[in-house]
Every structure is written in structure tokens, then in C-alpha cells.
Design a protein around this motif. Structure first.
Motif, PDB file in Angstrom:
ATOM      1  N   VAL A   1       0.830  -1.209   0.000  1.00  0.00           N
ATOM      2  CA  VAL A   1       0.000   0.000   0.000  1.00  0.00           C
ATOM      3  C   VAL A   1       0.862   1.256   0.000  1.00  0.00           C
ATOM      4  O   VAL A   1       0.648   2.173  -0.806  1.00  0.00           O
ATOM      5  N   LEU A   2       1.857   1.343   0.888  1.00  0.00           N
ATOM      6  CA  LEU A   2       2.677   2.555   0.938  1.00  0.00           C
ATOM      7  C   LEU A   2       3.381   2.839  -0.387  1.00  0.00           C
ATOM      8  O   LEU A   2       3.285   3.962  -0.907  1.00  0.00           O
ATOM      9  N   PRO A   3       4.104   1.890  -0.983  1.00  0.00           N
ATOM     10  CA  PRO A   3       4.757   2.219  -2.258  1.00  0.00           C
ATOM     11  C   PRO A   3       3.772   2.544  -3.369  1.00  0.00           C
ATOM     12  O   PRO A   3       4.086   3.342  -4.263  1.00  0.00           O
ATOM     13  N   THR A   4       2.574   1.966  -3.324  1.00  0.00           N
ATOM     14  CA  THR A   4       1.562   2.302  -4.329  1.00  0.00           C
ATOM     15  C   THR A   4       1.059   3.730  -4.139  1.00  0.00           C
ATOM     16  O   THR A   4       0.884   4.479  -5.108  1.00  0.00           O
ATOM     17  N   LEU A   5       0.866   4.126  -2.887  1.00  0.00           N
ATOM     18  CA  LEU A   5       0.425   5.495  -2.620  1.00  0.00           C
ATOM     19  C   LEU A   5       1.526   6.500  -2.937  1.00  0.00           C
ATOM     20  O   LEU A   5       1.233   7.654  -3.282  1.00  0.00           O
ATOM     21  N   MET A   6       2.770   6.100  -2.838  1.00  0.00           N
ATOM     22  CA  MET A   6       3.861   6.981  -3.264  1.00  0.00           C
ATOM     23  C   MET A   6       3.698   7.346  -4.736  1.00  0.00           C
ATOM     24  O   MET A   6       3.888   8.502  -5.128  1.00  0.00           O
ATOM     25  N   GLU A   7       3.323   6.372  -5.541  1.00  0.00           N
ATOM     26  CA  GLU A   7       3.103   6.620  -6.965  1.00  0.00           C
ATOM     27  C   GLU A   7       1.881   7.508  -7.180  1.00  0.00           C
ATOM     28  O   GLU A   7       1.918   8.474  -7.952  1.00  0.00           O
ATOM     29  N   ILE A   8       0.794   7.201  -6.500  1.00  0.00           N
ATOM     30  CA  ILE A   8      -0.439   7.966  -6.672  1.00  0.00           C
ATOM     31  C   ILE A   8      -0.235   9.422  -6.255  1.00  0.00           C
ATOM     32  O   ILE A   8      -0.727  10.350  -6.909  1.00  0.00           O
ATOM     33  N   ALA A   9       0.490   9.632  -5.156  1.00  0.00           N
ATOM     34  CA  ALA A   9       0.682  10.986  -4.631  1.00  0.00           C
ATOM     35  C   ALA A   9       1.822  11.739  -5.308  1.00  0.00           C
ATOM     36  O   ALA A   9       2.009  12.930  -5.066  1.00  0.00           O
ATOM     37  N   GLY A  10       2.589  11.071  -6.140  1.00  0.00           N
ATOM     38  CA  GLY A  10       3.728  11.715  -6.778  1.00  0.00           C
ATOM     39  C   GLY A  10       4.853  12.013  -5.819  1.00  0.00           C
ATOM     40  O   GLY A  10       5.563  13.008  -5.966  1.00  0.00           O
ATOM     41  N   TYR A  11       5.044  11.152  -4.826  1.00  0.00           N
ATOM     42  CA  TYR A  11       6.099  11.366  -3.830  1.00  0.00           C
ATOM     43  C   TYR A  11       7.459  11.173  -4.482  1.00  0.00           C
ATOM     44  O   TYR A  11       7.728  10.154  -5.112  1.00  0.00           O
ATOM     45  N   GLU A  12       8.334  12.158  -4.323  1.00  0.00           N
ATOM     46  CA  GLU A  12       9.653  12.106  -4.948  1.00  0.00           C
ATOM     47  C   GLU A  12      10.783  12.098  -3.931  1.00  0.00           C
ATOM     48  O   GLU A  12      11.951  12.245  -4.291  1.00  0.00           O
ATOM     49  N   GLY A  13      10.459  11.950  -2.655  1.00  0.00           N
ATOM     50  CA  GLY A  13      11.484  11.935  -1.627  1.00  0.00           C
ATOM     51  C   GLY A  13      12.134  10.583  -1.474  1.00  0.00           C
ATOM     52  O   GLY A  13      11.868   9.634  -2.214  1.00  0.00           O
ATOM     53  N   GLN A  14      12.992  10.480  -0.486  1.00  0.00           N
ATOM     54  CA  GLN A  14      13.711   9.252  -0.197  1.00  0.00           C
ATOM     55  C   GLN A  14      13.038   8.489   0.940  1.00  0.00           C
ATOM     56  O   GLN A  14      12.433   9.075   1.831  1.00  0.00           O
ATOM     57  N   VAL A  15      13.138   7.168   0.892  1.00  0.00           N
ATOM     58  CA  VAL A  15      12.686   6.310   1.982  1.00  0.00           C
ATOM     59  C   VAL A  15      13.916   5.587   2.509  1.00  0.00           C
ATOM     60  O   VAL A  15      14.491   4.742   1.821  1.00  0.00           O
ATOM     61  N   GLU A  16      14.324   5.942   3.717  1.00  0.00           N
ATOM     62  CA  GLU A  16      15.576   5.389   4.248  1.00  0.00           C
ATOM     63  C   GLU A  16      15.456   3.912   4.581  1.00  0.00           C
ATOM     64  O   GLU A  16      16.391   3.138   4.352  1.00  0.00           O
ATOM     65  N   ASN A  17      14.343   3.492   5.136  1.00  0.00           N
ATOM     66  CA  ASN A  17      14.170   2.085   5.486  1.00  0.00           C
ATOM     67  C   ASN A  17      13.874   1.258   4.245  1.00  0.00           C
ATOM     68  O   ASN A  17      13.154   1.703   3.347  1.00  0.00           O
ATOM     69  N   GLU A  18      14.402   0.043   4.210  1.00  0.00           N
ATOM     70  CA  GLU A  18      14.175  -0.839   3.067  1.00  0.00           C
ATOM     71  C   GLU A  18      12.708  -1.258   3.010  1.00  0.00           C
ATOM     72  O   GLU A  18      12.142  -1.757   3.981  1.00  0.00           O
ATOM     73  N   LEU A  19      12.079  -1.060   1.856  1.00  0.00           N
ATOM     74  CA  LEU A  19      10.688  -1.455   1.674  1.00  0.00           C
ATOM     75  C   LEU A  19      10.620  -2.896   1.188  1.00  0.00           C
ATOM     76  O   LEU A  19      11.429  -3.337   0.372  1.00  0.00           O
ATOM     77  N   ASP A  20       9.619  -3.615   1.675  1.00  0.00           N
ATOM     78  CA  ASP A  20       9.352  -4.968   1.186  1.00  0.00           C
ATOM     79  C   ASP A  20       8.235  -4.973   0.154  1.00  0.00           C
ATOM     80  O   ASP A  20       8.174  -5.858  -0.698  1.00  0.00           O
ATOM     81  N   GLY A  21       7.332  -4.008   0.237  1.00  0.00           N
ATOM     82  CA  GLY A  21       6.240  -3.904  -0.717  1.00  0.00           C
ATOM     83  C   GLY A  21       6.682  -3.247  -2.004  1.00  0.00           C
ATOM     84  O   GLY A  21       7.765  -2.657  -2.107  1.00  0.00           O
ATOM     85  N   ILE A  22       5.829  -3.335  -3.002  1.00  0.00           N
ATOM     86  CA  ILE A  22       6.105  -2.741  -4.310  1.00  0.00           C
ATOM     87  C   ILE A  22       4.894  -1.941  -4.764  1.00  0.00           C
ATOM     88  O   ILE A  22       3.789  -2.083  -4.249  1.00  0.00           O
ATOM     89  N   ASN A  23       5.092  -1.099  -5.760  1.00  0.00           N
ATOM     90  CA  ASN A  23       4.006  -0.348  -6.363  1.00  0.00           C
ATOM     91  C   ASN A  23       3.156  -1.295  -7.227  1.00  0.00           C
ATOM     92  O   ASN A  23       3.643  -1.860  -8.211  1.00  0.00           O
ATOM     93  N   VAL A  24       1.888  -1.485  -6.853  1.00  0.00           N
ATOM     94  CA  VAL A  24       1.013  -2.405  -7.595  1.00  0.00           C
ATOM     95  C   VAL A  24      -0.100  -1.661  -8.318  1.00  0.00           C
ATOM     96  O   VAL A  24      -1.122  -2.249  -8.681  1.00  0.00           O
ATOM     97  N   LEU A  25       0.097  -0.371  -8.573  1.00  0.00           N
ATOM     98  CA  LEU A  25      -0.951   0.417  -9.227  1.00  0.00           C
ATOM     99  C   LEU A  25      -1.298  -0.140 -10.599  1.00  0.00           C
ATOM    100  O   LEU A  25      -2.477  -0.302 -10.943  1.00  0.00           O
ATOM    101  N   ASP A  26      -0.299  -0.470 -11.396  1.00  0.00           N
ATOM    102  CA  ASP A  26      -0.579  -1.014 -12.725  1.00  0.00           C
ATOM    103  C   ASP A  26      -1.237  -2.384 -12.636  1.00  0.00           C
ATOM    104  O   ASP A  26      -2.053  -2.744 -13.491  1.00  0.00           O
TER     105      ASP A  26
END
Length: 459
Positions: free
Chosen positions: A320-345
Motif C-alpha cells: 500500500v505505501l509504495p503504491t500510494l507513493m506513486e499515486i501521490a507523486g512522492y519524490e522523496g527518499q525512503v531510508e528504510n528498506e521497503l518490502d512492498g512494491i508499487n502495484v498500481l498497474d
């Protein structure tokens, strides 16, 4: 041609959030212990016209995964990370525990704040720590909060362990009523507080239909064919759906249906005594599909998430978080390693590459770790003694999950080399967990301190 190109640029800036045009509103609605089969679009007798509307106007997420219990799903949802990385995947957080989601974790609300969302509301059940202020919603990115810090509060008094647990930001609330209605009404209040020219984020974790099984008389009367707690459970879901309807109607009145991304899902599968998980095997607190493959739907007409299609790609709470990053146009850095992926497509119908999906919990007093590893083709279930359990125990199951979705034929004995290979992968995931883990639910030795007056932390 020039005009068409300009229009395309405008469309991208509008919906990807990269320009000056308003970003889409974002609403996440989370049910609590909702069975996969207990919605109308899955054939239930329980009346869920508003959830069904999301499924019909949006898409059904047929393979949406959660943890098999509450707090871990909420922690992974908020961070995009498997909660074993920060100690919250083993068990839920009962009252009085000195545990919560670490402030070092970067939450959805904090990310969206950096992405330009000034209005970030949460209404409902937190269940991510309550003994210290650092674990409260307003200290982890939310600008508006109304709800309860614990699970399993009384639906009519909002009490847990004899103390009132209903708050507005960090202050005890004097509001009263049926909890599910309080959640729906506060959600509408938040939405209407936001100027229509500004985008908002709203996270709505209902307490329903989690126990205690309590419902309003008028909703119970709708299910004369049911008896006992199953009757009350149906009424609780019905009431939740009514309040989801309040949210949908509010968006419609504001003329924002097209420009609002809505994701609905349950925090885990239904409980055996009252719920139906359809054809799926298992229940809440099991690693089987009935515990982790939850009912889910999404809708965003302007983002091409519409049409009532069934999306069969495997995705879930950590995405959910990486998908919302895409939806919101977030361009910042995420220091912690993410396990999820952008599933918008993938929500739009595109295929995802195969990936390992992990489940882990060790909540009960028997001190048995339950791990599961899913791929597109296989599912391994591996149960074994925890490190502090000296009794010998190990159980392994293997299923062709692509063709045996109900996990009916265990083929572990015929595929011993594959089992060992998958166990190696699962063990690597397991070793990512931090040493400081939330204690098991019945672990009374880890109770921290005395009663908290009105569940309001002092430090």
C-alpha cells in the motif's frame, strides 16, 4: 497533435501528482476480522451494498494478502515493510504492553505529508501501541484522529478493561454512541473539514466485525434466519457497510468520486466461530488462505481502476505505501528498506512478476512459530518450535497454490528437495527479524505498569 500532447501532460500531472493541479484524495478502509465470504459480491446473505458498489465500480482484488492477525497487518500497512523488521509481526499488542510501532518507521501519513497532503486523518482502531505518546497517531504523521487505541472495545460504552478508550487526537473524547457509527460520522466530519480544492488522506480502520459481538437492535432484526453470535456478526457487518456508505455519499456530494482512490480490505480472515471465508481453508490465526487471503476491492475512476474486473495478481498490505507513493507523486527518499512494491498497474490489469510472499507469527502460548512462503506456483507452510520451546515439533506442508487454492492436497512428501529449498528462503526472511519482538498475547510477564486512566499515556 500539439493540443493532444498538452492534454496528456495535464492528465499525467493531475493523477500522478507531479504538477500544480490537485492530487487525488486517498481513502483506506480497513475491516477487522471480516470473513472473505461475508460480503455480497462473494455471495453472502449479509447486506453490503456499499462495499459491493466499490467492487462493481472499481476492481475486486482477488489475491490480496494480510497477516493472519491485527496489529502486524496495521504495522505493515503503515510502513510498507514486513513488521518482523521492527518487532511487530509475532503477535498483536494487548492492553498495557510497553510495545508500539517505532517512531523511526516512515509511515504513510508522514510520506503523504511530504507529498503535499496537509490533511491526514485517521478514524477508528489504532492498535499499534498506547503506553507512550510517541506511538499515537498524531506523532506518526496524522493531523486528525478520532478513535480507540486498543482492540476489542465495548461497542456501546467504548470501554476496554474498565477504562474509556475513545480519543480525539491525544485527548479523551466525551462522544458516545455505537462505535461503528462514531467511526462513520467522524470520517464524514473530517472529509467536510477539508477545502474541496485541497487533497486529503483518510485512513478508516473500523473495529467491526471484531468481537465483542454487539450490534444495534434494528440491524440484528434484519437477519431472522441467523442465530446467536452469527446473527450479531451479520448485523455488525451490515452497520459497517452503512457507515462506509456515509463516506461514499460524502465524496459524491463533494463531486470527488472520480478523483478519490479508495482501497478496502480486511486486516485478516474471519474467525471460525462466526465467519465464512468462502472456499478458502483456515481462519484468522492460521497461515492458510482463509487467514491471509482477505476480501479486498479498490476504486479510482480517474486512475483507470474501474469496471468491476477481478484482479488475480498477488498483492497485499505491504504494497500500500509504495503504491500510494506513486499515486501521490512522492519524490522523496525512503531510508528504510521497503518490502512492498508499487502495484498500481496491477490494479489496472497488468501482470506482476513472481515474488516471494512471507507470513510469520508466534502469538499463542504453545510457542510454535508458523511460517508460510507463497509464490505464484507454490505455497509452503512450516510450523516448528520457537527458540524458547524445548519440546520437539515440526510440521511441513506444500501446496500447488496456483491449481489448489483451497489447499486440499499436501504434496510435501513427493517434493522434499523443493521443500528444503523453500525452507531456506523462508529462513532467510525469518532472520530479518529484530531481536526485540512484541511478546506473545498471553505473556503476562511483559505487562507494563498499572491501569492507564482513559487510556491516555502520560509520557
Amino acid at each position: 497533435m500539439i493540443l493532444l500532447a498538452l492534454l496528456a501532460i495535464v492528465e499525467l500531472s493531475t493523477f500522478a501528482g507531479n504538477g500544480s493541479i490537485q492530487k487525488p484524495n486517498i481513502i483506506i478502509i480497513l475491516a477487522d476480522d471480516l470473513g472473505n465470504g461475508d460480503v455480497g459480491f462473494h455471495g453472502s446473505d449479509i447486506k453490503t451494498p456499499n462495499i459491493d458498489r466499490l467492487a462493481a465500480e472499481g476492481v475486486v482484488l482477488d489475491q490480496f494478502y494480510a497477516c493472519p492477525m491485527c496489529s502486524p497487518t496495521r504495522a505493515g500497512l503503515m510502513t510498507g515493510r514486513y513488521p518482523n523488521r521492527f518487532g511487530l509481526m509475532r503477535a498483536v499488542i494487548p492492553p498495557y504492553r510497553e510495545y508500539g510501532m517505532p517512531p523511526e518507521e516512515f509511515t504513510i501519513a508522514e510520506m503523504l505529508g511530504e507529498a503535499g497532503y496537509k490533511h491526514r486523518g485517521m478514524v477508528g482502531k489504532r492498535h499499534l501501541g498506547h503506553r507512550q505518546k510517541k506511538w499515537l497517531p498524531e506523532n506518526q504523521g496524522f493531523t486528525f484522529y478520532e478513535g480507540c487505541y486498543n482492540g476489542a472495545i465495548d461497542y456501546f460504552t467504548q470501554e476496554r478493561e474498565g477504562e474509556q478508550d475513545w480519543h480525539e487526537l491525544d485527548k479523551p473524547s466525551e462522544k458516545s454512541g455505537y462505535t461503528t457509527d462514531l467511526v462513520g460520522d467522524a470520517s464524514v466530519t473530517f472529509i467536510n473539514s477539508v477545502p474541496e480544492t485541497e487533497p486529503f488522506f483518510l485512513y478508516v480502520p473500523f473495529t467491526a466485525p471484531h468481537s465483542p459481538f454487539q450490534a444495534k437492535t434494528e440491524d440484528i432484526a434484519k437477519y431472522p434466519e441467523r442465530t446467536g453470535d452469527k446473527k450479531i456478526y451479520a448485523a455488525m457487518i451490515d452497520c459497517m457497510d452503512q457507515n462506509i456508505g456515509k463516506i461514499l455519499n460524502c465524496i459524491e456530494k463533494r463531486g470527488q468520486v472520480d478523483d478519490t482512490f479508495i482501497l478496502f480490505f480486511s486486516d485478516n480472515g474471519g474467525v471460525q466461530r462466526v465467519a465464512s471465508n468462502g472456499d478458502l481453508r483456515g481462519w484468522k490465526l492460521t497461515p492458510y488462505q482463509g487467514g491471509i487471503n482477505v476480501v479486498a476491492a479498490a476504486r479510482w475512476p480517474a486512475g483507470n481502476i474501474s469496471g468491476g474486473e477481478k484482479i488475480t495478481e498477488r498483492m497485499g498490505y505491504i504494497d500500500v505505501l509504495p503504491t500510494l507513493m506513486e499515486i501521490a507523486g512522492y519524490e522523496g527518499q525512503v531510508e528504510n528498506e521497503l518490502d512492498g512494491i508499487n502495484v498500481l498497474d496491477a490494479m489496472r490489469g497488468e501482470n506482476l512478476e513472481d515474488r516471494n510472499w512471507f507470513t510469520y507469527f508466534d502469538q499463542r502460548s504453545e510457542k510454535i512459530e508458523r511460517l508460510a512462503l507463497s509464490t505464484d506456483e507454490w505455497k509452503l507452510i512450516w510450523e516448528r518450535n520457537a527458540g524458547d520451546n524445548t519440546s520437539p515439533f515440526e510440521k511441513t506442508e506444500l501446496y500447488r497454490i496456483d491449481t489448489d487454492k483451497i489447499e486440499s492436497v499436501n504434496i510435501a512428501e513427493q517434493n522434499k528437495e523443493l521443500v528444503l529449498s523453500l525452507q531456506t528462503v523462508a529462513e532467510h526472511f525469518y532472520r530479518n527479524k529484530v531481536e526485540h519482538q512484541n511478546p506473545r498475547y498471553p505473556d503476562k510477564e511483559n505487562l507494563a505498569g498499572s491501569v492507564i486512566k482513559n487510556w491516555t499515556p502520560e509520557k
